[in-house]
Enzyme design. Structure first.
Site, PDB file in Angstrom:
ATOM      1  CD  GLN A  70      -2.840   1.245   2.343  1.00  0.00           C
ATOM      2  OE1 GLN A  70      -2.467   1.704   3.415  1.00  0.00           O
ATOM      3  NE2 GLN A  70      -4.060   0.753   2.156  1.00  0.00           N
ATOM      4  CB  CYS A 100      -4.871   6.902   6.344  1.00  0.00           C
ATOM      5  SG  CYS A 100      -4.115   7.217   7.969  1.00  0.00           S
ATOM      6  CE  LYS A 139      -8.734  -0.701   4.081  1.00  0.00           C
ATOM      7  NZ  LYS A 139      -9.334   0.315   4.950  1.00  0.00           N
ATOM      8  N   GLY A 224      -9.975  -5.806  10.161  1.00  0.00           N
ATOM      9  CA  GLY A 224      -8.861  -5.039  10.692  1.00  0.00           C
ATOM     10  C   GLY A 224      -8.645  -5.269  12.168  1.00  0.00           C
TER      11      GLY A 224
END
Length: 341
Positions: A70, A100, A139, A224
């Site tokens: 990533q 994020c 993502k 996660g």
């Protein structure tokens, strides 16, 4: 399902988590049933590529394929160069981070901050996809905040840019990790595009995994925080999705062996000084909710020698036999509310 040419053995994935999903942890999750795992977030700034921290994050030596890295940044050309660098160093899939929510990342217009500029998003996706000959995935989150949800627009841009797979976390950047994830947006994205869609957010039990897949029609789910300290959750979810039956809690002997294997790999990866310190959070997650776990965690955090730490963990799990041959804790309690937002 497939990501480009790579066939995945199941649709239960490990979410990339900074400071958690390093190579030893990813490998353990894969061994315990995860069909796919992505590295921690690697910075696109070339000045950081040779740093010890970044070198570890993109280290895939001996890892089960496919190897996915990533990357994060805000400059399209810099991200493209980062993608090429990682492909040259063994990455088989590149994942772009636009999810994020951390302030330090968003203040640099990286992560989910990018969702505020759809033109820049399109430029990044097109530039990275055209720079490498491996699948590129994305993502992201549902939007910057609840008044500005634009996941559908981002998904369509991604598909048009040649993105191979989407992973959508059912929260906005403003939500952080608070409240309940919502899945209506994931369902809408899945209905709007033809590329694979992965549902992420608050998936902590086999039942929740099945409910989210049924509600969203997503191709896969990504786990996660629920995997922290419980990497066997992947085989439990996979087994439940396949059979409708629950696996029993893991045997104490098995977890004792897994812990020993994980810690030795962790020490080897980080070295003794950093290894004993970074292992503390993993150990804390493993023992939480177990009899005597909190008292043990506090004592263990004072140890500064790998051998002592490893011996203490083995001793702790020996003590768990007094409570039965299997670990004595249950699944986290979470509510399923598909109508909530």
């Amino acid at each position: 399902m497939n990501i480009g040419p790579y066939f995945l053995r199941n649709n239960v994935f490990v979410a990339p988590m900074a400071g958690v999903t390093d190579r030893p942890f990813r490998q353990l999750c894969k061994e315990l049933g995860a069909g796919y795992a992505v590295s921690e977030m690697a910075a696109s700034n070339p000045r950081l590529w040779q740093t010890e921290k970044t070198s570890r994050r993109i280290n895939h030596d001996g890892e089960m394929e496919p190897r996915a890295v990533q990357i994060a940044g805000a400059d399209p050309q810099m991200l493209a160069e980062c993608a090429k660098y990682n492909v040259d160093h063994g990455a088989q899939i590149i994942d772009i981070n636009m999810g994020c929510p951390v302030k330090k990342v968003c203040n640099s217009w990286c992560g989910s901050a990018l969702l505020q500029d759809e033109q820049l998003v399109a430029k990044i996706l097109e530039t990275v996809v055209s720079a490498v000959d491996v699948p590129v995935t994305l993502k992201f989150r549902t939007g910057w905040d609840r008044l500005n949800k634009n996941a559908l627009n981002i998904a369509r841009l991604a598909e048009a840019s040649g993105i191979a797979m989407l992973t959508l976390h059912g929260r906005t950047r403003a939500d952080g990790y608070s409240g309940d994830a919502e899945y209506q947006t994931i369902a809408a994205v899945k209905a709007a595009v033809s590329i694979p869609v992965v549902a992420n957010g608050d998936i902590a039990t086999p039942e929740k995994a099945r409910q989210v897949l049924a509600f969203t029609k997503a191709d896969a789910i990504m786990v996660g925080r629920a995997a922290q300290g419980r990497p066997w959750i992947f085989r439990e979810i996979e087994h439940y999705l396949r059979t409708g039956e629950y696996l029993p809690a893991p045997l104490v002997t098995e977890v004792q062996h897994l812990m020993d294997e994980h810690l030795r790999a962790h020490y080897g990866f980080y070295g003794d000084y950093l290894g004993v310190r970074t292992a503390r959070k993993h150990i804390g997650w493993y023992v939480r909710d177990l009899p005597g776990g909190e008292a043990f965690r506090q004592r263990m955090n004072l140890l500064e020698d790998c051998g002592q730490q490893l011996a203490a963990v083995n001793s702790f799990f020996e003590s768990q036999f007094a409570f039965g041959e299997r670990l004595q804790y249950g699944w986290p309690s979470r509510c399923w509310r598909p109508e909530s937002d």
